[in-house]
Design a protein around this motif. Structure first.
Motif, PDB file in Angstrom:
ATOM      1  N   ALA A   1       0.823  -1.206   0.000  1.00 27.23           N
ATOM      2  CA  ALA A   1       0.000   0.000   0.000  1.00 27.23           C
ATOM      3  C   ALA A   1       0.858   1.258   0.000  1.00 27.23           C
ATOM      4  O   ALA A   1       0.560   2.208  -0.711  1.00 27.23           O
ATOM      5  N   LEU A   2       1.927   1.267   0.771  1.00 27.40           N
ATOM      6  CA  LEU A   2       2.801   2.435   0.784  1.00 27.40           C
ATOM      7  C   LEU A   2       3.543   2.580  -0.530  1.00 27.40           C
ATOM      8  O   LEU A   2       3.692   3.667  -1.064  1.00 27.40           O
TER       9      LEU A   2
ATOM     10  N   ILE B   1      -2.827   5.326   4.476  1.00 29.57           N
ATOM     11  CA  ILE B   1      -2.568   4.610   3.229  1.00 29.57           C
ATOM     12  C   ILE B   1      -2.552   3.100   3.447  1.00 29.57           C
ATOM     13  O   ILE B   1      -3.114   2.343   2.666  1.00 29.57           O
ATOM     14  N   THR B   2      -1.902   2.659   4.534  1.00 33.22           N
ATOM     15  CA  THR B   2      -1.777   1.221   4.789  1.00 33.22           C
ATOM     16  C   THR B   2      -2.977   0.632   5.513  1.00 33.22           C
ATOM     17  O   THR B   2      -3.132  -0.585   5.552  1.00 33.22           O
TER      18      THR B   2
ATOM     19  N   PHE C   1       4.349  11.619  -0.421  1.00 35.64           N
ATOM     20  CA  PHE C   1       3.355  11.777   0.636  1.00 35.64           C
ATOM     21  C   PHE C   1       4.049  12.028   1.955  1.00 35.64           C
ATOM     22  O   PHE C   1       5.211  11.683   2.145  1.00 35.64           O
ATOM     23  N   GLU C   2       3.336  12.665   2.853  1.00 36.57           N
ATOM     24  CA  GLU C   2       3.857  12.959   4.182  1.00 36.57           C
ATOM     25  C   GLU C   2       3.876  11.674   4.995  1.00 36.57           C
ATOM     26  O   GLU C   2       2.999  10.814   4.856  1.00 36.57           O
ATOM     27  N   ARG C   3       4.851  11.539   5.856  1.00 36.87           N
ATOM     28  CA  ARG C   3       4.983  10.345   6.689  1.00 36.87           C
ATOM     29  C   ARG C   3       3.735  10.087   7.524  1.00 36.87           C
ATOM     30  O   ARG C   3       3.364   8.946   7.758  1.00 36.87           O
ATOM     31  N   GLY C   4       3.078  11.137   7.952  1.00 36.67           N
ATOM     32  CA  GLY C   4       1.869  10.999   8.758  1.00 36.67           C
ATOM     33  C   GLY C   4       0.721  10.327   8.029  1.00 36.67           C
ATOM     34  O   GLY C   4      -0.238   9.875   8.647  1.00 36.67           O
TER      35      GLY C   4
END
Length: 74
Positions: A3-4, A22-23, A14-17
């Motif tokens: 997914a990532l 996403i996952t 995309f931002e880490r947050g």
């Protein structure tokens, strides 16, 4: 992990947050997956807390089955 890796290309980065969203994993699990993909070189970032994007390191190319591009006829 998929997914990532697949979520990033659709957005470019995309931002880490966003990893948890996403996952669809709890935040601690999503962070572990994000770290693992970054450590493996499949995701990259300029800083430890900055946005990440998908990358294809040479050593990982055998792992991916990329869409084959037809050869030009002629």
């Amino acid at each position: 992990m998929r997914a990532l890796a697949s979520g990033g290309p659709a957005r470019g980065e995309f931002e880490r947050g966003e990893a948890s969203r996403i996952t669809r994993l709890p935040d601690p699990s999503a962070r572990r997956v994000l770290k693992s993909l970054t450590d493996e070189g499949l995701l990259a970032s300029i800083t430890d807390k900055g946005a990440v994007w998908l990358r294809f390191p040479v050593q990982a190319l055998d792992t991916f089955s990329l869409v084959s591009i037809p050869r030009a006829r002629g």
